[in-house]
Each structure stands twice: as structure tokens, then as C-alpha cells.
Design a protein around this motif. Structure first.
Motif, PDB file in Angstrom:
ATOM      1  N   LYS A 265       0.842  -1.240   0.127  1.00 28.81           N
ATOM      2  CA  LYS A 265       0.042   0.141   0.063  1.00 28.81           C
ATOM      3  C   LYS A 265       0.754   1.124  -0.003  1.00 28.81           C
ATOM      4  CE  LYS A 265      -3.893  -2.098   2.516  1.00 28.81           C
ATOM      5  NZ  LYS A 265      -4.868  -1.914   3.547  1.00 28.81           N
ATOM      6  N   PHE A 266       0.710   2.229  -0.749  1.00 28.58           N
ATOM      7  CA  PHE A 266       1.480   3.425  -0.930  1.00 28.58           C
ATOM      8  C   PHE A 266       0.589   4.648  -0.425  1.00 28.58           C
ATOM      9  CE2 PHE A 266      -0.221   2.252  -5.110  1.00 28.58           C
ATOM     10  CZ  PHE A 266      -0.888   3.609  -5.653  1.00 28.58           C
ATOM     11  N   ILE A 267       1.270   5.645   0.442  1.00 28.72           N
ATOM     12  CA  ILE A 267       0.675   6.918   0.807  1.00 28.72           C
ATOM     13  C   ILE A 267       0.704   7.978   0.070  1.00 28.72           C
ATOM     14  CG2 ILE A 267       0.779   5.741   3.051  1.00 28.72           C
ATOM     15  CD1 ILE A 267       3.082   7.500   3.620  1.00 28.72           C
ATOM     16  N   THR A 268       1.627   7.871  -0.866  1.00 26.79           N
ATOM     17  CA  THR A 268       1.901   9.282  -1.700  1.00 26.79           C
ATOM     18  C   THR A 268       1.119   8.875  -3.069  1.00 26.79           C
ATOM     19  OG1 THR A 268       3.932   8.335  -2.477  1.00 26.79           O
ATOM     20  CG2 THR A 268       3.914   9.946  -0.502  1.00 26.79           C
ATOM     21  N   THR A 269       0.731  10.009  -3.714  1.00 23.84           N
ATOM     22  CA  THR A 269       0.220   9.761  -5.163  1.00 23.84           C
ATOM     23  C   THR A 269       1.146   9.837  -6.170  1.00 23.84           C
ATOM     24  OG1 THR A 269      -0.620  11.879  -4.789  1.00 23.84           O
ATOM     25  CG2 THR A 269      -2.350  10.167  -4.067  1.00 23.84           C
ATOM     26  N   PRO A 270       0.804   9.124  -7.336  1.00 29.04           N
ATOM     27  CA  PRO A 270       1.999   9.590  -8.419  1.00 29.04           C
ATOM     28  C   PRO A 270       1.734  11.133  -8.956  1.00 29.04           C
ATOM     29  CG  PRO A 270       0.486   7.486  -8.894  1.00 29.04           C
ATOM     30  CD  PRO A 270      -0.084   8.162  -7.592  1.00 29.04           C
ATOM     31  N   GLN A 271       3.069  11.651  -9.251  1.00 27.45           N
ATOM     32  CA  GLN A 271       3.249  13.102  -9.648  1.00 27.45           C
ATOM     33  C   GLN A 271       3.565  12.996 -11.247  1.00 27.45           C
ATOM     34  OE1 GLN A 271       2.377  15.499  -7.439  1.00 27.45           O
ATOM     35  NE2 GLN A 271       1.714  14.069  -6.106  1.00 27.45           N
ATOM     36  N   GLN A 272       3.026  14.070 -12.062  1.00 25.49           N
ATOM     37  CA  GLN A 272       3.168  13.994 -13.283  1.00 25.49           C
ATOM     38  C   GLN A 272       4.634  14.983 -13.465  1.00 25.49           C
ATOM     39  OE1 GLN A 272       0.184  15.005 -15.931  1.00 25.49           O
ATOM     40  NE2 GLN A 272       1.308  14.369 -17.773  1.00 25.49           N
ATOM     41  N   LEU A 273       5.621  14.294 -14.250  1.00 24.52           N
ATOM     42  CA  LEU A 273       6.908  15.224 -14.404  1.00 24.52           C
ATOM     43  C   LEU A 273       6.913  15.932 -15.600  1.00 24.52           C
ATOM     44  CD1 LEU A 273       9.910  15.241 -13.371  1.00 24.52           C
ATOM     45  CD2 LEU A 273      10.381  13.503 -14.957  1.00 24.52           C
ATOM     46  N   ASN A 274       6.061  15.317 -16.765  1.00 26.34           N
ATOM     47  CA  ASN A 274       6.085  16.169 -17.921  1.00 26.34           C
ATOM     48  C   ASN A 274       4.794  15.707 -18.882  1.00 26.34           C
ATOM     49  OD1 ASN A 274       6.981  13.975 -19.758  1.00 26.34           O
ATOM     50  ND2 ASN A 274       9.087  14.462 -18.963  1.00 26.34           N
ATOM     51  N   ASN A 275       4.759  16.068 -20.043  1.00 27.62           N
ATOM     52  CA  ASN A 275       3.536  15.560 -20.837  1.00 27.62           C
ATOM     53  C   ASN A 275       4.019  15.227 -21.866  1.00 27.62           C
ATOM     54  OD1 ASN A 275       4.600  18.130 -21.953  1.00 27.62           O
ATOM     55  ND2 ASN A 275       2.440  19.206 -21.722  1.00 27.62           N
ATOM     56  N   LEU A 276       5.264  14.831 -21.942  1.00 26.99           N
ATOM     57  CA  LEU A 276       5.914  14.170 -23.237  1.00 26.99           C
ATOM     58  C   LEU A 276       5.034  12.836 -23.726  1.00 26.99           C
ATOM     59  CD1 LEU A 276       9.666  14.388 -22.974  1.00 26.99           C
ATOM     60  CD2 LEU A 276       8.351  15.554 -24.473  1.00 26.99           C
ATOM     61  N   THR A 277       4.808  12.725 -24.843  1.00 26.26           N
ATOM     62  CA  THR A 277       3.994  11.495 -25.485  1.00 26.26           C
ATOM     63  C   THR A 277       4.770  10.803 -26.371  1.00 26.26           C
ATOM     64  OG1 THR A 277       3.133  12.820 -27.275  1.00 26.26           O
ATOM     65  CG2 THR A 277       1.819  12.775 -25.410  1.00 26.26           C
ATOM     66  N   GLY A 278       4.415   9.466 -26.423  1.00 29.92           N
ATOM     67  CA  GLY A 278       5.013   8.501 -27.207  1.00 29.92           C
ATOM     68  C   GLY A 278       6.422   7.954 -26.746  1.00 29.92           C
ATOM     69  N   VAL A 279       6.452   8.047 -25.403  1.00 27.78           N
ATOM     70  CA  VAL A 279       7.773   7.791 -24.822  1.00 27.78           C
ATOM     71  C   VAL A 279       7.969   6.036 -24.770  1.00 27.78           C
ATOM     72  CG1 VAL A 279       9.347   7.590 -22.622  1.00 27.78           C
ATOM     73  CG2 VAL A 279       7.868   9.753 -23.256  1.00 27.78           C
ATOM     74  N   SER A 280       9.248   5.811 -25.454  1.00 23.33           N
ATOM     75  CA  SER A 280       9.586   4.271 -25.601  1.00 23.33           C
ATOM     76  C   SER A 280      10.486   4.013 -24.720  1.00 23.33           C
ATOM     77  CB  SER A 280       9.855   3.909 -26.886  1.00 23.33           C
ATOM     78  OG  SER A 280      10.979   4.456 -27.260  1.00 23.33           O
ATOM     79  N   LYS A 281      11.503   4.724 -24.018  1.00 23.04           N
ATOM     80  CA  LYS A 281      12.493   4.585 -23.151  1.00 23.04           C
ATOM     81  C   LYS A 281      12.611   5.445 -21.987  1.00 23.04           C
ATOM     82  CE  LYS A 281      15.261   0.995 -25.551  1.00 23.04           C
ATOM     83  NZ  LYS A 281      16.739   0.763 -25.973  1.00 23.04           N
ATOM     84  N   LEU A 282      12.994   4.963 -21.062  1.00 24.47           N
ATOM     85  CA  LEU A 282      13.374   5.901 -20.041  1.00 24.47           C
ATOM     86  C   LEU A 282      14.969   5.303 -19.261  1.00 24.47           C
ATOM     87  CD1 LEU A 282       9.959   6.549 -18.059  1.00 24.47           C
ATOM     88  CD2 LEU A 282      11.244   8.038 -19.561  1.00 24.47           C
ATOM     89  N   ALA A 283      15.720   6.298 -18.677  1.00 21.23           N
ATOM     90  CA  ALA A 283      16.838   6.017 -18.172  1.00 21.23           C
ATOM     91  C   ALA A 283      17.500   6.972 -17.164  1.00 21.23           C
ATOM     92  CB  ALA A 283      17.956   5.498 -19.114  1.00 21.23           C
ATOM     93  N   VAL A 284      17.819   6.750 -16.067  1.00 19.05           N
ATOM     94  CA  VAL A 284      18.498   7.565 -15.013  1.00 19.05           C
ATOM     95  C   VAL A 284      19.967   7.878 -15.368  1.00 19.05           C
ATOM     96  CG1 VAL A 284      18.860   8.317 -12.463  1.00 19.05           C
ATOM     97  CG2 VAL A 284      16.525   7.242 -13.416  1.00 19.05           C
ATOM     98  N   ASP A 285      20.425   9.118 -15.435  1.00 20.20           N
ATOM     99  CA  ASP A 285      21.739   9.332 -15.522  1.00 20.20           C
ATOM    100  C   ASP A 285      22.411  10.171 -14.345  1.00 20.20           C
ATOM    101  OD1 ASP A 285      24.261   9.867 -16.487  1.00 20.20           O
ATOM    102  OD2 ASP A 285      23.785  11.364 -18.347  1.00 20.20           O
ATOM    103  N   TYR A 286      23.351   9.502 -13.641  1.00 22.53           N
ATOM    104  CA  TYR A 286      23.556   9.963 -12.598  1.00 22.53           C
ATOM    105  C   TYR A 286      25.092  10.784 -12.913  1.00 22.53           C
ATOM    106  CZ  TYR A 286      20.828   6.691 -10.296  1.00 22.53           C
ATOM    107  OH  TYR A 286      19.707   5.909  -9.804  1.00 22.53           O
ATOM    108  N   ASP A 287      25.462  11.122 -14.111  1.00 22.71           N
ATOM    109  CA  ASP A 287      26.516  12.025 -14.514  1.00 22.71           C
ATOM    110  C   ASP A 287      25.834  13.442 -14.222  1.00 22.71           C
ATOM    111  OD1 ASP A 287      28.612  13.373 -15.280  1.00 22.71           O
ATOM    112  OD2 ASP A 287      28.480  12.678 -17.619  1.00 22.71           O
ATOM    113  N   PRO A 288      26.478  14.466 -13.479  1.00 24.63           N
ATOM    114  CA  PRO A 288      25.844  15.693 -12.890  1.00 24.63           C
ATOM    115  C   PRO A 288      26.044  16.659 -14.030  1.00 24.63           C
ATOM    116  CG  PRO A 288      27.871  15.351 -11.973  1.00 24.63           C
ATOM    117  CD  PRO A 288      27.798  13.988 -12.589  1.00 24.63           C
ATOM    118  N   LYS A 289      25.028  16.908 -15.158  1.00 26.22           N
ATOM    119  CA  LYS A 289      25.081  17.381 -16.245  1.00 26.22           C
ATOM    120  C   LYS A 289      23.831  18.408 -16.053  1.00 26.22           C
ATOM    121  CE  LYS A 289      27.809  14.287 -19.291  1.00 26.22           C
ATOM    122  NZ  LYS A 289      27.478  13.644 -20.657  1.00 26.22           N
TER     123      LYS A 289
END
Length: 334
Positions: free
Chosen positions: A310-334
Motif C-alpha cells: 500500500k502506498f501513501i503518496t500519489t503519483p506525480q506528473q513530471l512532464n507531458n511528453l507523449t510516445g515515450v518508448s524508453k526511460l533511463a536515469v543518468d547520474y552524471d551531473p550534467k
């Protein structure tokens, strides 16, 4: 007898001080009265780099602002008291809560108005028209303080204040330097363009086109090493017939099916996080956050830690980009 001794000790060790005048100005002598009930040595620090070892000293502040005064008696840490003092200028001014400003960090701007006769004071904060370097958090800009954060680095970030008191109006215009700060990013692939969106806690920079997409080329959610074992999508399909992709973190399985789901690694407590079609997903294991894409944009929420999912926080929208096929986190501080 023990109780009496303790009470006497508490009374003996009382540390306190006062100062006058109550609303001192820059350049004016401030008198400090030591009300400590005991002690033979005193150490004062005045918050502006100055210190003295007198019982009841005086001090003069050269610049307006808010300072922290600390009195320590007999070099004992527990015999210490601290108080703040606001030094006013005869001409209204304002100060910022920090001297080194960076993007996406909260700051408070505070008016410094010398008002010993308690006149009514009107405040009006303003930023230049079409300002795009700052976001104001206040619903009104007519208080003695202003709260905002900056959204881009710049050598010229003007903040203005108009003060009206006793029929006299003063306009103060300060300009600040705002620096960038290191953070990590979310890389996003769409049919038209790859994007980078830098993350600053609960805030994010506007997504920007990028060609630095090596992580996106490698990103996949059909194979993952966990606890020295290589987990494949095909191995999970028997227990999760509709599974399209997955990630494992904190002994939880986050997976794409008809929407976004979570379950314990033993398959118990399967809970749907989002019923919209989940196009892609990735996990940020440093900030303990999951990102996923739906037809309406990219969303995020913290990892779910409860055993029953069970989760107590609700999802938050980051952006409205459509057609997204991949996501990745980059820890390189750019």
C-alpha cells in the motif's frame, strides 16, 4: 537533600542575556547584559566574525542583517545560549537567506526596515516583466518576506522591493548571481527526439533535447541481475502472464502489464500503481523513486516500502511528453 542539591545546581547554571536597543541600527552601539547566575569566564560570538571574552560587552554591527549571538559560560557546552538579533539600516533594505545562490533551492528575502515608532509599512515585491528565471512561492507579494526559487543560472537576477512608510517611498533594487548545481537527470526517448530532464528533488528542469543517449541505447527492462542471479522476462512470464517489462529494487518487483504494478518477490500482494498503459519505466535507486511513461506523459513516485504494497503518496506528473518508448536515469551531473 539530593533533590535540593539538583535544584540549586540548576539555578546556579542558568545562562541568559539581553541586549539594547531593541531595534539596533548598523553603526549603532549594542549593549549586552549578561544575566548568567554563575561563571568566571565568558565567551561571546556575535555572528559577524567578531568575538570577545568580557562579561557584559558592547558591539557594533557594520552591516544590516540578522545575526546569531552565542554566549558560553566557563567554556562548558551545556552552559550556552544563542539568540538572533536583527540589525536595521536607517534606509530600508532587504537581505537574502543565503549568499551563494543556486538553481531550484528555496530562498527567503526579508525586508529590513528601521521603524522605532511603529508606523504602518507597505511592502511590494516585484520582478521584471516576463521573468523566466525565478518562481515565486507566495500568493501575495505584499509581505515583509518573499519566498522563491530560481530556475536557471544567470549573472543578473533582479529582485525589487518598494517600501512605503510614513509617506516616504523607497525602492530597493538588488541583483543576484545564480549558479547551476550538480544533479542527475532522466533521459527520455520519443519518436521525434531524445530529451534530458534534470531532477532537483521534487522539482525538475524543463526537458531539453539531447544527443547524449548512450544510456538510452543500453536501457532495457527484460533482463536484470539481482543478488547475483540473472532474472529474465521469460522466467517471470509463467507467474505474470501479461508482463511486458520489469525492474527489481528493495525486494520489490515493479512491472509493466495492463498498467504499472508492484508485488513482493514471492508474488504476494500484487497492487496496481497506475491503470494507464505503461509504455516504459525505470528506477532511480539513489533517490528511491520510480519513473514511468503513459500516453499522457511521464510520472513518478517514491518506492513503496510496506509489506502489503500500500502506498501513501500519489503519483506525480513530471512532464507531458507523449510516445515515450524508453526511460533511463543518468547520474552524471550534467
Amino acid at each position: 537533600m539530593t533533590i535540593c542539591c539538583a535544584l540549586i545546581a540548576c539555578k546556579k547554571n542558568h545562562v541568559d542575556f539581553t541586549y539594547s536597543p531593541a531595534q539596533p541600527r548598523a553603526g549603532q552601539t549594542v549593549y549586552f547584559s549578561n544575566h548568567s547566575s554563575s561563571g568566571e569566564e565568558w565567551e561571546w560570538t556575535f555572528g559577524d566574525g567578531a568575538s570577545v571574552a568580557l562579561k557584559s560587552p558592547t558591539h557594533t554591527y557594520r552591516n544590516p542583517g540578522t545575526y546569531t549571538i552565542t554566549l558560553k559560560v566557563d567554556k562548558k557546552k551545556k552552559w550556552t545560549v544563542s539568540k538572533s538579533i536583527t540589525i536595521h539600516d536607517t534606509v530600508p533594505t532587504f537581505t537574502c537567506s543565503d549568499s551563494d545562490l543556486v538553481v531550484y533551492k528555496d530562498y527567503t528575502f526579508t525586508a529590513q526596515v528601521y521603524n522605532p515608532y511603529n508606523y504602518d509599512v507597505d511592502y511590494q515585491w516585484t520582478l521584471p516583466l516576463n521573468t523566466n528565471y525565478a518562481v515565486v512561492k507566495d500568493t501575495t507579494m505584499k509581505n515583509s518576506t518573499l519566498h522563491l526559487y530560481f530556475t536557471q543560472e544567470t549573472d543578473e537576477a533582479p529582485v525589487w522591493l518598494t517600501v512605503t512608510m510614513n509617506g516616504v517611498t523607497t525602492v530597493i533594487k538588488n541583483t543576484y548571481i545564480v549558479s547551476d548545481q550538480a544533479t542527475h537527470s532522466l533521459l527520455i526517448r520519443t519518436p521525434e527526439q531524445d530529451y534530458r530532464q534534470r531532477i532537483f528533488g521534487d522539482r525538475a528542469e524543463m526537458y531539453k533535447p539531447t544527443t547524449d543517449t548512450m544510456l538510452l541505447h543500453r536501457e532495457q527492462d527484460t533482463l536484470q541481475e539481482y543478488n547475483g542471479y540473472l532474472v529474465r522476462l521469460s522466467e517471470l512470464a509463467e507467474d505474470y502472464p501479461g508482463i511486458k517489462g520489469f525492474h527489481i529494487a528493495s525486494r520489490k518487483l515493479y512491472y509493466r502489464e495492463d498498467g504499472l504494478w508492484i508485488s513482493n518477490l514471492d508474488g504476494s500482494y500484487r497492487v496496481q500503481i497506475d491503470d494507464a498503459d505503461c509504455l516504459a519505466m525505470t528506477l532511480d535507486t539513489k533517490d528511491n523513486r520510480i519513473y514511468w511513461a503513459t500516453p499522457t506523459g511521464v510520472w513518478y513516485m517514491p518506492f513503496i516500502g510496506s509489506d502489503n504494497n500500500k502506498f501513501i503518496t500519489t503519483p506525480q506528473q513530471l512532464n507531458n511528453l507523449t510516445g515515450v518508448s524508453k526511460l533511463a536515469v543518468d547520474y552524471d551531473p550534467k
